[in-house]
Write a protein that holds these residues in place. Structure first.
Motif, PDB file in Angstrom:
ATOM      1  N   VAL A  12      35.784  40.373  33.411  1.00  0.00           N
ATOM      2  CA  VAL A  12      34.565  41.151  33.651  1.00  0.00           C
ATOM      3  C   VAL A  12      33.536  40.317  34.412  1.00  0.00           C
ATOM      4  O   VAL A  12      32.943  40.782  35.386  1.00  0.00           O
ATOM      5  CB  VAL A  12      33.974  41.668  32.316  1.00  0.00           C
ATOM      6  N   ALA A  13      33.336  39.071  33.991  1.00  0.00           N
ATOM      7  CA  ALA A  13      32.317  38.220  34.608  1.00  0.00           C
ATOM      8  C   ALA A  13      32.616  37.943  36.084  1.00  0.00           C
ATOM      9  O   ALA A  13      31.704  37.891  36.909  1.00  0.00           O
ATOM     10  CB  ALA A  13      32.199  36.904  33.842  1.00  0.00           C
ATOM     11  N   LEU A  14      33.908  37.766  36.403  1.00  0.00           N
ATOM     12  CA  LEU A  14      34.288  37.455  37.777  1.00  0.00           C
ATOM     13  C   LEU A  14      34.694  38.694  38.574  1.00  0.00           C
ATOM     14  O   LEU A  14      35.095  38.581  39.733  1.00  0.00           O
ATOM     15  CB  LEU A  14      35.432  36.438  37.779  1.00  0.00           C
ATOM     16  N   LYS A  15      34.602  39.872  37.927  1.00  0.00           N
ATOM     17  CA  LYS A  15      34.927  41.154  38.561  1.00  0.00           C
ATOM     18  C   LYS A  15      36.331  41.132  39.169  1.00  0.00           C
ATOM     19  O   LYS A  15      36.536  41.486  40.333  1.00  0.00           O
ATOM     20  CB  LYS A  15      33.891  41.521  39.620  1.00  0.00           C
ATOM     21  N   LEU A  16      37.307  40.705  38.364  1.00  0.00           N
ATOM     22  CA  LEU A  16      38.681  40.598  38.823  1.00  0.00           C
ATOM     23  C   LEU A  16      39.471  41.845  38.448  1.00  0.00           C
ATOM     24  O   LEU A  16      39.316  42.373  37.347  1.00  0.00           O
ATOM     25  CB  LEU A  16      39.360  39.376  38.197  1.00  0.00           C
ATOM     26  N   ARG A  17      40.316  42.299  39.363  1.00  0.00           N
ATOM     27  CA  ARG A  17      41.245  43.389  39.073  1.00  0.00           C
ATOM     28  C   ARG A  17      42.560  42.783  38.585  1.00  0.00           C
ATOM     29  O   ARG A  17      42.813  41.587  38.763  1.00  0.00           O
ATOM     30  CB  ARG A  17      41.483  44.228  40.333  1.00  0.00           C
ATOM     31  N   ASP A  18      43.395  43.613  37.998  1.00  0.00           N
ATOM     32  CA  ASP A  18      44.663  43.112  37.457  1.00  0.00           C
ATOM     33  C   ASP A  18      45.525  42.463  38.538  1.00  0.00           C
ATOM     34  O   ASP A  18      46.128  41.413  38.303  1.00  0.00           O
ATOM     35  CB  ASP A  18      45.445  44.245  36.781  1.00  0.00           C
ATOM     36  N   ASP A  19      45.586  43.066  39.726  1.00  0.00           N
ATOM     37  CA  ASP A  19      46.411  42.484  40.787  1.00  0.00           C
ATOM     38  C   ASP A  19      45.869  41.131  41.247  1.00  0.00           C
ATOM     39  O   ASP A  19      46.638  40.245  41.634  1.00  0.00           O
ATOM     40  CB  ASP A  19      46.573  43.443  41.957  1.00  0.00           C
TER      41      ASP A  19
END
Length: 84
Positions: A12-19
């Motif tokens: 959430v903090a780094l705004k990462l998607r699963d891919d």
């Protein structure tokens, strides 16, 4: 706080998607599918919930360092370019 909580908060903090997380893990030669990764983000009472082990979190953090900073330079190149 569990490893699953840490992984969720970093996502959430780094705004990462699963891919993107899968690609970060591939930077340290750790292969995982999106469905396996999704099991870490489920609620604990969900039947397909999986606990995130230390090895997965460690590899994610090591991959994240490479992702954010870039790969470490080769030590042999540093010795040749160094002057005394």
């Amino acid at each position: 706080m569990t490893n699953n909580d840490i992984l969720k908060k970093l996502r959430v903090a780094l705004k990462l998607r699963d891919d993107e997380i899968v690609k970060i893990l591939e930077l340290v030669d750790f292969r995982i599918s999106k469905s396996e990764l999704g099991a870490f983000f489920r609620r604990e009472d969900h039947p397909k919930y999986m606990e995130c082990g230390d090895q997965i979190l460690r590899n994610f953090l090591n991959g994240l360092v490479i992702h954010l900073r870039g790969p470490m330079p080769d030590k042999k190149e540093n010795k040749k370019g160094a002057t005394k």
